[in-house]
Design a protein around this motif. Sequence first.
Motif, PDB file in Angstrom:
ATOM      1  N   MET A   1      33.514   3.673  38.866  1.00 55.60           N
ATOM      2  CA  MET A   1      34.674   2.809  38.932  1.00 55.60           C
ATOM      3  C   MET A   1      35.414   2.773  37.604  1.00 55.60           C
ATOM      4  O   MET A   1      36.627   2.702  37.568  1.00 55.60           O
ATOM      5  N   ARG A   2      34.643   2.840  36.513  1.00 56.49           N
ATOM      6  CA  ARG A   2      35.253   2.762  35.189  1.00 56.49           C
ATOM      7  C   ARG A   2      36.187   3.943  34.928  1.00 56.49           C
ATOM      8  O   ARG A   2      37.184   3.814  34.245  1.00 56.49           O
ATOM      9  N   SER A   3      35.841   5.110  35.463  1.00 55.95           N
ATOM     10  CA  SER A   3      36.660   6.296  35.237  1.00 55.95           C
ATOM     11  C   SER A   3      37.956   6.263  36.052  1.00 55.95           C
ATOM     12  O   SER A   3      38.855   7.058  35.790  1.00 55.95           O
ATOM     13  N   LEU A   4      38.081   5.373  36.996  1.00 52.64           N
ATOM     14  CA  LEU A   4      39.287   5.287  37.809  1.00 52.64           C
ATOM     15  C   LEU A   4      40.345   4.355  37.226  1.00 52.64           C
ATOM     16  O   LEU A   4      41.477   4.340  37.712  1.00 52.64           O
ATOM     17  N   ILE A   5      40.005   3.602  36.206  1.00 50.99           N
ATOM     18  CA  ILE A   5      40.943   2.610  35.666  1.00 50.99           C
ATOM     19  C   ILE A   5      42.187   3.279  35.078  1.00 50.99           C
ATOM     20  O   ILE A   5      43.306   2.871  35.384  1.00 50.99           O
ATOM     21  N   ILE A   6      41.999   4.297  34.266  1.00 48.89           N
ATOM     22  CA  ILE A   6      43.149   4.938  33.608  1.00 48.89           C
ATOM     23  C   ILE A   6      44.058   5.642  34.617  1.00 48.89           C
ATOM     24  O   ILE A   6      45.277   5.465  34.569  1.00 48.89           O
ATOM     25  N   PRO A   7      43.540   6.441  35.564  1.00 45.24           N
ATOM     26  CA  PRO A   7      44.455   7.036  36.553  1.00 45.24           C
ATOM     27  C   PRO A   7      45.191   5.997  37.388  1.00 45.24           C
ATOM     28  O   PRO A   7      46.372   6.177  37.709  1.00 45.24           O
ATOM     29  N   ILE A   8      44.504   4.916  37.723  1.00 44.62           N
ATOM     30  CA  ILE A   8      45.176   3.861  38.502  1.00 44.62           C
ATOM     31  C   ILE A   8      46.289   3.229  37.673  1.00 44.62           C
ATOM     32  O   ILE A   8      47.386   2.954  38.180  1.00 44.62           O
ATOM     33  N   LEU A   9      46.039   3.004  36.367  1.00 44.37           N
ATOM     34  CA  LEU A   9      47.088   2.457  35.501  1.00 44.37           C
ATOM     35  C   LEU A   9      48.277   3.407  35.399  1.00 44.37           C
ATOM     36  O   LEU A   9      49.430   2.968  35.386  1.00 44.37           O
ATOM     37  N   PHE A  10      48.001   4.726  35.304  1.00 43.04           N
ATOM     38  CA  PHE A  10      49.099   5.683  35.238  1.00 43.04           C
ATOM     39  C   PHE A  10      49.922   5.700  36.525  1.00 43.04           C
ATOM     40  O   PHE A  10      51.107   6.008  36.501  1.00 43.04           O
ATOM     41  N   LEU A  11      49.302   5.382  37.632  1.00 42.81           N
ATOM     42  CA  LEU A  11      50.041   5.320  38.892  1.00 42.81           C
ATOM     43  C   LEU A  11      50.779   4.000  39.067  1.00 42.81           C
ATOM     44  O   LEU A  11      51.895   3.969  39.581  1.00 42.81           O
ATOM     45  N   LEU A  12      50.152   2.897  38.664  1.00 44.91           N
ATOM     46  CA  LEU A  12      50.755   1.584  38.879  1.00 44.91           C
ATOM     47  C   LEU A  12      51.813   1.224  37.842  1.00 44.91           C
ATOM     48  O   LEU A  12      52.731   0.458  38.145  1.00 44.91           O
ATOM     49  N   MET A  13      51.684   1.744  36.629  1.00 48.52           N
ATOM     50  CA  MET A  13      52.620   1.374  35.564  1.00 48.52           C
ATOM     51  C   MET A  13      54.076   1.761  35.894  1.00 48.52           C
ATOM     52  O   MET A  13      54.971   0.935  35.742  1.00 48.52           O
ATOM     53  N   PRO A  14      54.353   2.991  36.330  1.00 48.48           N
ATOM     54  CA  PRO A  14      55.744   3.303  36.688  1.00 48.48           C
ATOM     55  C   PRO A  14      56.284   2.444  37.832  1.00 48.48           C
ATOM     56  O   PRO A  14      57.462   2.060  37.815  1.00 48.48           O
ATOM     57  N   ILE A  15      55.429   2.126  38.786  1.00 50.15           N
ATOM     58  CA  ILE A  15      55.877   1.275  39.898  1.00 50.15           C
ATOM     59  C   ILE A  15      56.223  -0.116  39.391  1.00 50.15           C
ATOM     60  O   ILE A  15      57.244  -0.703  39.778  1.00 50.15           O
ATOM     61  N   ALA A  16      55.381  -0.653  38.492  1.00 43.49           N
ATOM     62  CA  ALA A  16      55.651  -1.969  37.916  1.00 43.49           C
ATOM     63  C   ALA A  16      56.915  -1.938  37.052  1.00 43.49           C
ATOM     64  O   ALA A  16      57.712  -2.896  37.068  1.00 43.49           O
ATOM     65  N   GLU A  17      57.128  -0.854  36.311  1.00 37.52           N
ATOM     66  CA  GLU A  17      58.336  -0.739  35.483  1.00 37.52           C
ATOM     67  C   GLU A  17      59.596  -0.687  36.358  1.00 37.52           C
ATOM     68  O   GLU A  17      60.610  -1.310  36.037  1.00 37.52           O
ATOM     69  N   ILE A  18      59.540   0.052  37.452  1.00 36.45           N
ATOM     70  CA  ILE A  18      60.692   0.121  38.358  1.00 36.45           C
ATOM     71  C   ILE A  18      60.972  -1.250  38.963  1.00 36.45           C
ATOM     72  O   ILE A  18      62.137  -1.684  39.055  1.00 36.45           O
ATOM     73  N   ALA A  19      59.911  -1.953  39.343  1.00 36.35           N
ATOM     74  CA  ALA A  19      60.090  -3.301  39.891  1.00 36.35           C
ATOM     75  C   ALA A  19      60.702  -4.229  38.840  1.00 36.35           C
ATOM     76  O   ALA A  19      61.582  -5.046  39.161  1.00 36.35           O
ATOM     77  N   ALA A  20      60.261  -4.094  37.594  1.00 36.39           N
ATOM     78  CA  ALA A  20      60.827  -4.920  36.518  1.00 36.39           C
ATOM     79  C   ALA A  20      62.302  -4.586  36.296  1.00 36.39           C
ATOM     80  O   ALA A  20      63.124  -5.487  36.062  1.00 36.39           O
ATOM     81  N   PHE A  21      62.667  -3.291  36.355  1.00 34.93           N
ATOM     82  CA  PHE A  21      64.078  -2.910  36.229  1.00 34.93           C
ATOM     83  C   PHE A  21      64.912  -3.548  37.338  1.00 34.93           C
ATOM     84  O   PHE A  21      66.023  -4.028  37.101  1.00 34.93           O
ATOM     85  N   ILE A  22      64.393  -3.547  38.546  1.00 39.80           N
ATOM     86  CA  ILE A  22      65.132  -4.118  39.674  1.00 39.80           C
ATOM     87  C   ILE A  22      65.324  -5.621  39.488  1.00 39.80           C
ATOM     88  O   ILE A  22      66.428  -6.143  39.674  1.00 39.80           O
ATOM     89  N   VAL A  23      64.258  -6.306  39.078  1.00 38.22           N
ATOM     90  CA  VAL A  23      64.343  -7.763  38.899  1.00 38.22           C
ATOM     91  C   VAL A  23      65.310  -8.110  37.765  1.00 38.22           C
ATOM     92  O   VAL A  23      66.186  -8.974  37.918  1.00 38.22           O
ATOM     93  N   VAL A  24      65.185  -7.422  36.620  1.00 41.62           N
ATOM     94  CA  VAL A  24      66.062  -7.717  35.480  1.00 41.62           C
ATOM     95  C   VAL A  24      67.495  -7.315  35.812  1.00 41.62           C
ATOM     96  O   VAL A  24      68.448  -8.038  35.492  1.00 41.62           O
ATOM     97  N   GLY A  25      67.672  -6.163  36.469  1.00 47.79           N
ATOM     98  CA  GLY A  25      69.018  -5.723  36.841  1.00 47.79           C
ATOM     99  C   GLY A  25      69.689  -6.682  37.805  1.00 47.79           C
ATOM    100  O   GLY A  25      70.906  -6.906  37.737  1.00 47.79           O
ATOM    101  N   ARG A  26      68.939  -7.273  38.699  1.00 48.34           N
ATOM    102  CA  ARG A  26      69.477  -8.242  39.645  1.00 48.34           C
ATOM    103  C   ARG A  26      69.898  -9.532  38.929  1.00 48.34           C
ATOM    104  O   ARG A  26      70.879 -10.165  39.304  1.00 48.34           O
ATOM    105  N   GLU A  27      69.135  -9.921  37.903  1.00 48.11           N
ATOM    106  CA  GLU A  27      69.405 -11.172  37.189  1.00 48.11           C
ATOM    107  C   GLU A  27      70.541 -11.053  36.172  1.00 48.11           C
ATOM    108  O   GLU A  27      71.386 -11.936  36.070  1.00 48.11           O
ATOM    109  N   VAL A  28      70.567  -9.979  35.386  1.00 48.99           N
ATOM    110  CA  VAL A  28      71.551  -9.888  34.300  1.00 48.99           C
ATOM    111  C   VAL A  28      72.601  -8.812  34.516  1.00 48.99           C
ATOM    112  O   VAL A  28      73.552  -8.723  33.740  1.00 48.99           O
ATOM    113  N   GLY A  29      72.428  -7.952  35.497  1.00 45.80           N
ATOM    114  CA  GLY A  29      73.412  -6.907  35.758  1.00 45.80           C
ATOM    115  C   GLY A  29      72.952  -5.565  35.198  1.00 45.80           C
ATOM    116  O   GLY A  29      72.105  -5.484  34.313  1.00 45.80           O
TER     117      GLY A  29
END
Length: 175
Positions: A1-29
């Motif tokens: 399980m420990r060896s799966l943490i980094i690949p999972i982070l590499f997969l989830l981080m871009p998705i979280a960044e895109i979601a953050a862009f959408i939320v911030v873009g919706r709020e401030v333009g």
Amino acid sequence: MRSLIIPILFLLMPIAEIAAFIVVGREVGVGMTLLLVVASAVAGAVLLRVQGFGVLRKIQQASQTGTDPGRQLVHGVMIVIAGLLLIIPGFISDIIGLLLFIPAVRDLGWSFVKNRLTIVTTGMGAGGRGFSRGQEPDRDAGRRADPRVIDLDDDEFSRSDGRGRTDPNERDRLK
């Protein structure tokens, strides 16, 4: 399980960044969102330069006085990571990068890493002994002959191969 943490982070981080862009873009333009991304990249480059030179100066001082520069080295690595996280577009990576620029957060990272780190140097400090963490180096290691090394004197060695050639790369060519 420990060896799966980094690949999972590499997969989830871009998705979280895109979601953050959408939320911030919706709020401030869109324009303000792009301005924030560019401003964070510029701030990351400036902070990396200013704080990076400060850490380099501290590492030099520690080396000259013969003290252990491990803390400064780890701080330097964290500052480089923080600068890169600020330069990379994304709000979550910017928050992590800004946190790494705070000395208290870096000290927390140092306290986590210091027991897992071994620093061994051969340099001599002002005290004449240098600094070392870990096992004491073997003082007679240079005096013992390595069985893989053949030590020849000048009269026992020549660059000629016996056929008058001095260049080992020279082939029997037609001249």
